[in-house]
Design a protein around this motif. Structure first.
Motif, PDB file in Angstrom:
ATOM      1  N   GLY A 140       0.808  -1.204   0.000  1.00  0.00           N
ATOM      2  CA  GLY A 140       0.000   0.000   0.000  1.00  0.00           C
ATOM      3  C   GLY A 140       0.841   1.254   0.000  1.00  0.00           C
ATOM      4  N   ALA A 141       2.045   1.163   0.550  1.00  0.00           N
ATOM      5  CA  ALA A 141       2.994   2.281   0.538  1.00  0.00           C
ATOM      6  C   ALA A 141       4.385   1.696   0.405  1.00  0.00           C
ATOM      7  CB  ALA A 141       2.877   3.107   1.814  1.00  0.00           C
ATOM      8  N   GLY A 142       5.032   1.923  -0.717  1.00  0.00           N
ATOM      9  CA  GLY A 142       6.376   1.409  -0.930  1.00  0.00           C
ATOM     10  C   GLY A 142       6.379   0.026  -1.538  1.00  0.00           C
ATOM     11  N   ALA A 143       7.546  -0.365  -2.048  1.00  0.00           N
ATOM     12  CA  ALA A 143       7.705  -1.643  -2.742  1.00  0.00           C
ATOM     13  C   ALA A 143       8.186  -2.725  -1.784  1.00  0.00           C
ATOM     14  CB  ALA A 143       8.706  -1.479  -3.881  1.00  0.00           C
ATOM     15  N   LEU A 144       7.840  -3.992  -2.101  1.00  0.00           N
ATOM     16  CA  LEU A 144       8.261  -5.149  -1.326  1.00  0.00           C
ATOM     17  C   LEU A 144       9.267  -5.971  -2.132  1.00  0.00           C
ATOM     18  CD1 LEU A 144       4.761  -6.351  -0.051  1.00  0.00           C
ATOM     19  CD2 LEU A 144       6.487  -5.123   1.275  1.00  0.00           C
ATOM     20  N   ASN A 145      10.156  -6.677  -1.410  1.00  0.00           N
ATOM     21  CA  ASN A 145      11.048  -7.625  -2.075  1.00  0.00           C
ATOM     22  C   ASN A 145      10.687  -9.072  -1.769  1.00  0.00           C
ATOM     23  OD1 ASN A 145      11.891  -7.865   0.573  1.00  0.00           O
ATOM     24  ND2 ASN A 145      14.065  -7.501   0.157  1.00  0.00           N
ATOM     25  N   THR A 146       9.555  -9.291  -1.102  1.00  0.00           N
ATOM     26  CA  THR A 146       9.142 -10.613  -0.632  1.00  0.00           C
ATOM     27  C   THR A 146       8.831 -11.555  -1.785  1.00  0.00           C
ATOM     28  OG1 THR A 146       8.147  -9.553   1.302  1.00  0.00           O
ATOM     29  CG2 THR A 146       7.475 -11.816   0.825  1.00  0.00           C
ATOM     30  N   ILE A 147       9.336 -12.794  -1.706  1.00  0.00           N
ATOM     31  CA  ILE A 147       8.937 -13.884  -2.601  1.00  0.00           C
ATOM     32  C   ILE A 147       8.353 -14.989  -1.739  1.00  0.00           C
ATOM     33  CG2 ILE A 147       9.609 -15.493  -4.415  1.00  0.00           C
ATOM     34  CD1 ILE A 147      12.148 -13.825  -4.848  1.00  0.00           C
ATOM     35  N   ASP A 148       7.126 -15.405  -2.043  1.00  0.00           N
ATOM     36  CA  ASP A 148       6.442 -16.500  -1.354  1.00  0.00           C
ATOM     37  C   ASP A 148       6.258 -17.676  -2.304  1.00  0.00           C
ATOM     38  OD1 ASP A 148       6.059 -14.819   0.802  1.00  0.00           O
ATOM     39  OD2 ASP A 148       3.916 -14.511   0.444  1.00  0.00           O
ATOM     40  N   PHE A 149       5.935 -18.854  -1.734  1.00  0.00           N
ATOM     41  CA  PHE A 149       5.502 -19.969  -2.570  1.00  0.00           C
ATOM     42  C   PHE A 149       4.418 -20.776  -1.878  1.00  0.00           C
ATOM     43  CE2 PHE A 149       8.621 -22.232  -0.001  1.00  0.00           C
ATOM     44  CZ  PHE A 149       8.141 -23.545   0.071  1.00  0.00           C
ATOM     45  N   ILE A 150       3.636 -21.461  -2.693  1.00  0.00           N
ATOM     46  CA  ILE A 150       2.613 -22.391  -2.223  1.00  0.00           C
ATOM     47  C   ILE A 150       2.773 -23.706  -2.974  1.00  0.00           C
ATOM     48  CG2 ILE A 150       0.889 -20.674  -1.535  1.00  0.00           C
ATOM     49  CD1 ILE A 150      -0.464 -21.109  -4.291  1.00  0.00           C
ATOM     50  N   THR A 151       2.253 -24.772  -2.382  1.00  0.00           N
ATOM     51  CA  THR A 151       2.124 -26.056  -3.073  1.00  0.00           C
ATOM     52  C   THR A 151       0.693 -26.130  -3.582  1.00  0.00           C
ATOM     53  OG1 THR A 151       3.772 -27.079  -1.641  1.00  0.00           O
ATOM     54  CG2 THR A 151       2.310 -28.557  -2.870  1.00  0.00           C
ATOM     55  N   MET A 152       0.526 -26.121  -4.910  1.00  0.00           N
ATOM     56  CA  MET A 152      -0.788 -25.877  -5.503  1.00  0.00           C
ATOM     57  C   MET A 152      -1.786 -27.007  -5.273  1.00  0.00           C
ATOM     58  SD  MET A 152       0.164 -23.891  -9.062  1.00  0.00           S
ATOM     59  CE  MET A 152       1.343 -25.123  -9.640  1.00  0.00           C
ATOM     60  N   ALA A 153      -1.322 -28.238  -5.069  1.00  0.00           N
ATOM     61  CA  ALA A 153      -2.237 -29.367  -4.904  1.00  0.00           C
ATOM     62  C   ALA A 153      -2.879 -29.416  -3.526  1.00  0.00           C
ATOM     63  CB  ALA A 153      -1.503 -30.675  -5.170  1.00  0.00           C
ATOM     64  N   THR A 154      -2.315 -28.659  -2.567  1.00  0.00           N
ATOM     65  CA  THR A 154      -2.843 -28.645  -1.213  1.00  0.00           C
ATOM     66  C   THR A 154      -3.598 -27.338  -0.990  1.00  0.00           C
ATOM     67  OG1 THR A 154      -0.867 -27.592  -0.314  1.00  0.00           O
ATOM     68  CG2 THR A 154      -0.856 -29.994  -0.465  1.00  0.00           C
ATOM     69  N   VAL A 155      -3.959 -27.064   0.243  1.00  0.00           N
ATOM     70  CA  VAL A 155      -4.396 -25.727   0.647  1.00  0.00           C
ATOM     71  C   VAL A 155      -3.574 -25.337   1.861  1.00  0.00           C
ATOM     72  CG1 VAL A 155      -6.743 -25.894  -0.265  1.00  0.00           C
ATOM     73  CG2 VAL A 155      -6.274 -26.656   2.078  1.00  0.00           C
ATOM     74  N   GLY A 156      -3.442 -24.030   2.086  1.00  0.00           N
ATOM     75  CA  GLY A 156      -2.667 -23.559   3.225  1.00  0.00           C
ATOM     76  C   GLY A 156      -2.014 -22.228   2.915  1.00  0.00           C
ATOM     77  N   ASP A 157      -1.365 -21.673   3.917  1.00  0.00           N
ATOM     78  CA  ASP A 157      -0.731 -20.366   3.768  1.00  0.00           C
ATOM     79  C   ASP A 157       0.576 -20.469   2.989  1.00  0.00           C
ATOM     80  OD1 ASP A 157      -2.797 -19.415   5.304  1.00  0.00           O
ATOM     81  OD2 ASP A 157      -1.628 -19.355   7.168  1.00  0.00           O
ATOM     82  N   SER A 158       0.968 -19.367   2.378  1.00  0.00           N
ATOM     83  CA  SER A 158       2.226 -19.337   1.632  1.00  0.00           C
ATOM     84  C   SER A 158       3.416 -19.340   2.592  1.00  0.00           C
ATOM     85  CB  SER A 158       2.279 -18.128   0.708  1.00  0.00           C
ATOM     86  OG  SER A 158       2.305 -16.925   1.450  1.00  0.00           O
ATOM     87  N   THR A 159       4.575 -19.699   2.021  1.00  0.00           N
ATOM     88  CA  THR A 159       5.818 -19.847   2.773  1.00  0.00           C
ATOM     89  C   THR A 159       6.883 -18.957   2.148  1.00  0.00           C
ATOM     90  OG1 THR A 159       5.248 -22.136   3.298  1.00  0.00           O
ATOM     91  CG2 THR A 159       7.563 -21.521   3.540  1.00  0.00           C
ATOM     92  N   ASP A 160       7.786 -18.438   2.963  1.00  0.00           N
ATOM     93  CA  ASP A 160       8.856 -17.590   2.449  1.00  0.00           C
ATOM     94  C   ASP A 160       9.760 -18.374   1.503  1.00  0.00           C
ATOM     95  OD1 ASP A 160      10.463 -15.041   2.536  1.00  0.00           O
ATOM     96  OD2 ASP A 160      11.959 -16.433   3.298  1.00  0.00           O
ATOM     97  N   PHE A 161      10.078 -17.780   0.360  1.00  0.00           N
ATOM     98  CA  PHE A 161      10.969 -18.376  -0.647  1.00  0.00           C
ATOM     99  C   PHE A 161      12.318 -17.674  -0.650  1.00  0.00           C
ATOM    100  CE2 PHE A 161      12.869 -18.771  -4.804  1.00  0.00           C
ATOM    101  CZ  PHE A 161      12.518 -20.031  -5.281  1.00  0.00           C
ATOM    102  N   GLY A 162      12.316 -16.356  -0.548  1.00  0.00           N
ATOM    103  CA  GLY A 162      13.525 -15.543  -0.625  1.00  0.00           C
ATOM    104  C   GLY A 162      13.150 -14.108  -0.909  1.00  0.00           C
ATOM    105  N   ASP A 163      14.061 -13.375  -1.515  1.00  0.00           N
ATOM    106  CA  ASP A 163      13.836 -11.953  -1.778  1.00  0.00           C
ATOM    107  C   ASP A 163      14.226 -11.583  -3.202  1.00  0.00           C
ATOM    108  OD1 ASP A 163      13.050 -11.392   0.873  1.00  0.00           O
ATOM    109  OD2 ASP A 163      15.145 -11.149   1.490  1.00  0.00           O
ATOM    110  N   LEU A 164      13.508 -10.621  -3.771  1.00  0.00           N
ATOM    111  CA  LEU A 164      13.958  -9.979  -4.987  1.00  0.00           C
ATOM    112  C   LEU A 164      15.235  -9.192  -4.703  1.00  0.00           C
ATOM    113  CD1 LEU A 164      10.618  -8.514  -6.409  1.00  0.00           C
ATOM    114  CD2 LEU A 164      11.920 -10.438  -7.349  1.00  0.00           C
TER     115      LEU A 164
END
Length: 333
Positions: A140-164
């Protein structure tokens, strides 16, 4: 989506013998390459999901609704069975919602889970056959460097992958089964840039430099074959000395290597905040903002051969800031 049974073209009820014979003879019907789009501005935020058959030109058809009306720019990923949207602008709030559809059956989206951080404003999504990625965006204010991932066959919250490498939003993106690419966008002190980053989807870690686009832009999209990644459209406000305009540019890279993008051809007109999808042959650009208006046009190119885009059909309504993918995207192949 139902398939006619051997009883006739108007019968969609299969008896057990027909199912057995179709399975035994390897004649069980399979889904065509289904492309889908969800969310965006019309100009208010919408929850509409619509779909097309990528193999044959034509207009989009209503599929159902997202769980939350929101702009979803470049947030969609897909497996061969599921289409998934991640976050977006649910004006006036920024969304952390992940929701999904089962591509084989029309209907409304279902809750999948939540992002590690709510984000909007042109994130960068990609996938292989099992994982969905989401990079960058804005809280909403400023840019993020966050990279997340999910496992598409399941359901659940995303997990940290790394950063841009650099926090960015209003990005473009595409992927094949190995790499996800992030194009251009806005960064702190940089209204738009020409950077291309990449990650290896099957691992975790930070993005690395890939090369540069043919021009600096933001609010673009992308599509890919198994070998080529294409950036489509975008705009520049002229900040930082970059040429201003809304661009009809299509450029491409060879995903397995690194290096700068090369000219591919042109969209039918300059567009930003559009959606890109593909199967193994076609890359499609849908909707977006054109100077002074919004677009409902769907157009396509043949990814293996450079050239200009051709009309495919129309979306249900004019819309921009939408996101789409397909059950035949390059990440699933």
């Amino acid at each position: 989506m139902a398939f006619p049974s051997p009883s006739g073209p108007n019968s969609y009820i299969w008896n057990l013998k027909q199912v057995y014979n179709a399975r035994l003879g390897n004649n069980w019907p399979s889904l065509p390459a289904i492309g889908f789009f969800g969310g965006g501005y019309t100009p208010t935020v919408t929850n509409v999901i619509q779909y097309i058959n990528i193999t044959s030109s034509g207009n989009a058809i209503d599929f159902g609704d997202l769980t939350q009306a929101r702009s979803t720019q470049n947030s969609a990923v897909a497996s061969t069975t599921r289409g998934i949207w991640q976050g977006g602008n649910a004006s006036p709030v920024t969304s952390n919602v992940i929701d999904f559809i089962t591509i084989a059956s029309t209907g409304n989206a279902t809750d999948f889970g939540d992002l590690t951080v709510a984000r909007r404003s042109g994130t960068a999504a990609g996938n292989n056959s099992t994982r969905g990625i989401l990079a960058g965006g804005s809280a909403g204010a400023g840019a993020l460097n966050t990279i997340d991932f999910i496992t598409m066959a399941t359901v659940g919250d995303s997990t940290d992958f790394g950063d841009l490498a650099t926090p960015r939003y209003r990005l473009g993106a595409t992927s094949n089964s190995t790499r996800a690419l992030q194009f251009g966008g806005s960064a702190p002190g940089d209204a738009q840039n020409d950077n291309i980053d990449f990650i290896t989807i099957a691992t975790t870690g930070n993005s690395a430099n890939f090369g540069n686009l043919t021009n600096a832009a933001r609010a673009m999209s992308g599509f890919a074959s198994t070998t080529r990644g294409c950036r489509i459209g975008g705009f520049s406000d002229g900040g930082g000395g970059d040429p201003a305009g809304t661009f009809n540019i299509i450029d491409f890279v060879t995903i397995a290597t690194t290096g700068n993008a090369t000219d591919f051809g042109d969209l039918t007109e300059g567009k930003s905040y559009l959606a890109g999808i593909n199967n193994s042959v076609k890359g499609l650009a849908a909707g977006g903002k054109v100077p002074g208006a919004e677009s409902n046009i769907i157009e396509f190119v043949t990814i293996a051969s450079a050239g200009n885009a051709t009309d495919f059909g129309d979306l249900i309504a004019t819309v921009y800031g939408l996101a789409g993918s397909s059950n035949a995207n390059a990440g699933t192949q």
